[in-house]
Every structure is written in structure tokens, then in C-alpha cells.
Write an enzyme that holds these catalytic residues in place. Sequence first.
Site, short mmCIF file in Angstrom:
data_model
loop_
_atom_site.label_atom_id
_atom_site.label_comp_id
_atom_site.label_asym_id
_atom_site.label_seq_id
_atom_site.Cartn_x
_atom_site.Cartn_y
_atom_site.Cartn_z
N GLN A 32 0.83 -1.21 0.00
CA GLN A 32 0.00 0.00 0.00
C GLN A 32 0.86 1.26 0.00
O GLN A 32 2.07 1.19 0.27
CB GLN A 32 -0.91 0.01 1.23
CG GLN A 32 -0.15 -0.11 2.54
CD GLN A 32 -0.99 -0.64 3.67
OE1 GLN A 32 -2.20 -0.50 3.70
NE2 GLN A 32 -0.34 -1.28 4.64
N ASP A 107 0.60 -7.52 11.99
CA ASP A 107 0.35 -6.62 10.86
C ASP A 107 1.12 -7.14 9.65
O ASP A 107 2.27 -7.58 9.77
CB ASP A 107 0.78 -5.20 11.18
CG ASP A 107 0.14 -4.19 10.23
OD1 ASP A 107 -0.80 -3.50 10.65
OD2 ASP A 107 0.58 -4.10 9.06
N ASP A 139 0.71 -12.00 7.46
CA ASP A 139 -0.67 -11.89 7.01
C ASP A 139 -1.58 -12.32 8.15
O ASP A 139 -1.45 -13.44 8.68
CB ASP A 139 -0.85 -12.80 5.79
CG ASP A 139 -2.26 -12.78 5.24
OD1 ASP A 139 -3.14 -12.13 5.84
OD2 ASP A 139 -2.49 -13.43 4.21
N GLY A 140 -2.50 -11.45 8.57
CA GLY A 140 -3.39 -11.76 9.68
C GLY A 140 -4.23 -12.99 9.44
O GLY A 140 -4.48 -13.78 10.36
N ASP A 158 -8.35 -4.55 13.93
CA ASP A 158 -8.16 -3.13 13.62
C ASP A 158 -7.68 -3.03 12.18
O ASP A 158 -6.50 -2.80 11.90
CB ASP A 158 -7.14 -2.53 14.59
CG ASP A 158 -7.02 -1.02 14.44
OD1 ASP A 158 -7.84 -0.44 13.71
OD2 ASP A 158 -6.08 -0.45 15.02
#
Length: 279
Positions: A32, A107, A139-140, A158
Site C-alpha cells: 500500500q 500486521d 498476514d493476519g 483493527d
Amino acid sequence: MLGVTIIQGIGRSSSMIMKIKELHVVHKSKFQEIIIAEIEEFGLSLILDGYIQSTQADEFIYHESLVHPSMVLHPNPMKVLIIGGGEGAALREVLKHNTVNNAVMVDIDEDVVELSKKYLYPIHQGSFFDKRAKIVIEDGKKFIEEAESGSFDVIILDLTDPYSSDIAKQLYTTDFYRKIYSVLTDDGVMVTQAGSSFFYRDVYMDVYQAVKSVFNYVLEYQVWIPSFGYSCNFILGSKKYNPMMLKPEDIDTILKNRNVTTKFFNGYKYLSFIYGGIY
């Protein structure tokens, strides 16, 4: 930086323009675009892919609302998992509870975490370095899929909004919540932020129905976040404890006994969450 602005996405065809006072970081990670900037009226801010995640002026409203309802609902939250929350503010709020002896923050984007450590101390306030905290870059979804059953008392999601990226969408599904359910202890509680039910009603209802199909008790609530430009929705899922049974005085007592100090959240604010309604 005179005249430089950022356009904050609100809805499918609505945006909010903010003036940047000082630009600290513009960085493209593997996942991102990361911007850290001083925004007029909101101060130090983290923006991911054009969506504000935290600003110094109002992040406490979001993070206290996300974290504390689930934490006070559980009578003794010792093991807590946070998925996302790379700026460390959700971790900060979790660690306020003196019952916690193990807080894991997962995260996917190491760059967000490292840049937050460097530039966003007023927001994370050193939570990354607390001896009870463990930071995992992963990776969550993968972390949850590989976690042992009954590992955590509270799980806090979150995440970026369910409509903001393909990565985020995977963490708002019925299958994912089923796995969350199995990773929780027998009396575990989870909560997720769920974007805007006003601007993205269809997406929000999909998330709500997914949580409702898995958990015995569900609480949906919303809080106005000025820097977001909308009321942010949250959905809490509980295996054993009914969130409607908590009284304002009970919440205030729990916060006091756990030495938790807050700027926004308290017992009567929780009452407004329950009876405030959803758009």
C-alpha cells in the site's frame, strides 16, 4: 507545503479535502501507499491508500471505542490478539488493562510498523516496546489459520475498511469469523471495525450477518470520527457474555480496578453505543 492537500475518501462518490501542513513520509510498500503528514486541524496523521487511519487530534475516539467495549466485557482478559493496527494505538489501549500479560499485534506491512515507530510516537506512546507486547509481521489471515484453538481471550480486528482493498475483504468473511471463534477461549470476545454503514450499507450488512452467523451475542455500534468524515461502525461478537447486560457503573468500576484511564470511553458512552442506533 503551502497549498498541498489530501483527498480523504468517504463514500463511493464523496470525499473530504484536508490541507497538509507538513509532509513527513510518502512511501510505497509491497502492499500500500503510506503517508505520514501533519494535517491542518488534525495534526500528525497516518494515511494508507488515501484513507486516514489515525490522526493525533481524534484517534483516541476511534481506538478507545474499538478496544475497550470488548476488553471490559471479558472479566479477565489476559491474552489479547490484535490483527492490524500497525500504528500501535490499539496496542496502547489494550496494554492499559492490568489484566493483560500477553498482547500480540499482527500486521502484514512491516513498513507501516517501522515508520510508525519512528514518526508516530505521540500516537503509539511506546506501546511497541512494552515487555508484554509481541509484534508479528505476517498476514493476519494466515496467522489466524495457523493459531491453536483457545489461544486468546480477546481478538481485536483493527483493519482497513472492508471495501478499501482486496486484502481487507478476506478478513470480513463468515469463514474467517469461524476461525476467529475457534482461536478464542471458551468465553472469548472479538470486535472488528466495519467501515461506514451509511455510505456502504450493503458491505456493512454482509459483515454484520457474517458475525451474527458465528457468535452467540452480537453488538453493533457507531462513533463519529471527525477525520474520517463519517460515523465509523464496530461489530462485537461474544461467545458467552451478553454485552447488553453491562451497566454504566459496572464499566466504570472495571476501568477503575484495571487502572485504565480514557479520554472518551466510559460507562455512559457505552450506554450510548447500545442505544444510539445504526444508520
